[in-house]
Design an enzyme around this catalytic site. Sequence first.
Site, short mmCIF file in Angstrom:
data_model
loop_
_atom_site.label_atom_id
_atom_site.label_comp_id
_atom_site.label_asym_id
_atom_site.label_seq_id
_atom_site.Cartn_x
_atom_site.Cartn_y
_atom_site.Cartn_z
N ARG A 1 13.99 45.93 34.30
CA ARG A 1 12.45 46.15 34.35
C ARG A 1 12.04 46.47 32.90
O ARG A 1 11.02 46.01 32.30
CB ARG A 1 12.04 47.02 35.22
CG ARG A 1 11.78 46.61 36.77
CD ARG A 1 11.14 45.71 36.98
NE ARG A 1 9.59 46.32 36.88
CZ ARG A 1 9.04 46.85 37.73
NH1 ARG A 1 9.49 47.23 38.84
NH2 ARG A 1 7.84 47.41 37.66
N GLN B 1 7.92 42.20 38.26
CA GLN B 1 9.13 42.37 38.94
C GLN B 1 9.68 40.98 39.20
O GLN B 1 10.79 40.50 39.10
CB GLN B 1 8.82 42.94 40.43
CG GLN B 1 10.06 43.03 41.29
CD GLN B 1 10.98 44.13 40.73
OE1 GLN B 1 10.69 45.13 40.48
NE2 GLN B 1 12.20 43.65 40.45
N ASP C 1 12.57 43.32 50.96
CA ASP C 1 11.72 44.53 50.34
C ASP C 1 11.66 45.43 51.70
O ASP C 1 11.75 44.95 52.61
CB ASP C 1 10.11 43.84 49.71
CG ASP C 1 9.74 44.85 48.98
OD1 ASP C 1 10.18 46.11 48.86
OD2 ASP C 1 8.48 44.58 48.28
#
Length: 316
Positions: free
Chosen positions: A299, A131, A231
């Site tokens: 990703r 990530q 997050d």
Amino acid sequence: MRHFLKETDLSLDEVSQVFALAADLKANRANSACKPLSGESWGLLFFKKSTRTRVSFQVGVHELGGHPVMLNAEDMQLARGETPEDTAKVLSRYLHGVVIRCHEHSLLETFAQKGTIPVVNALSDFLHPCQFYTDMFTLAERWSGGDVGKMASCLRGRKIAFVGDTACNMGNTFALGCAYLGMEIVLCGPAGYEPQKALYEQFAADGIEPKFSFTTDPEAAAKGADMIYTDVWVSMGMEEEKARRLKEFRGYQVDEHLMSLAKPDAFFMHCLPAHIGEEVSAGVLNGPQSIVFDQAENRLHTQKAILAVLAAANKR
């Protein structure tokens, strides 16, 4: 045997290679001749639920010419008491590599030590390096002005503000990764969520000076930032702590006011899934500074590049 368990497992030259290759793979996805995993079978071993990681790695291994073998830990003998050591030895007889998403980082290290195939960290409770490099590639696409040769160097000196649960795997990842790439990182969260001992031990093991700072003041953290990151406040496995965490993190939401304190051209990033109204406001998540879905797409391209660079290193 080379593995990718943490950001520092790639040399800085290899980081530049990953960015350049990710850009090429993205631009030429439909007709790329990059097939370093041709004829290989790669296991994707998941102990945690996943959307982006599972799909991007499965598609990525396929597009690199390999065969992805999906492995749900709950369906394996691991769930009945077989040791990770024995599992690693057995899988090494079948597979050419394994991508693992798990809780304990030590499990990744066990697979790397006891198996004979490359191991890739697709997330542990300690670090999430795939990530991180995806996020850095996503920023470098913009800050390099399209010059692939500058994708790594354009990151140096930039200020990143990580707001919220800074003691989580992404907080650890950004602290370690930003120091490695020469970026300024400010971690911001409530008292009691400072970086933990294991992170300092990792810095010492890698011979890197901890250069991050920690503050409980989100406005101070956001001031002059080139990018603000957050997050979820309640990670997988912490559901029983939800009520307490929502109370403790009140005041640490990334909203329009907080973004206004960053640089005018600052970006907002989030590894997703996002909980609107908790760690981020709807206006920021869906606003013009948000590049969260570019992150999600990248990703695929960045992980393919990591696998390709790792494959090349292991064939030397």
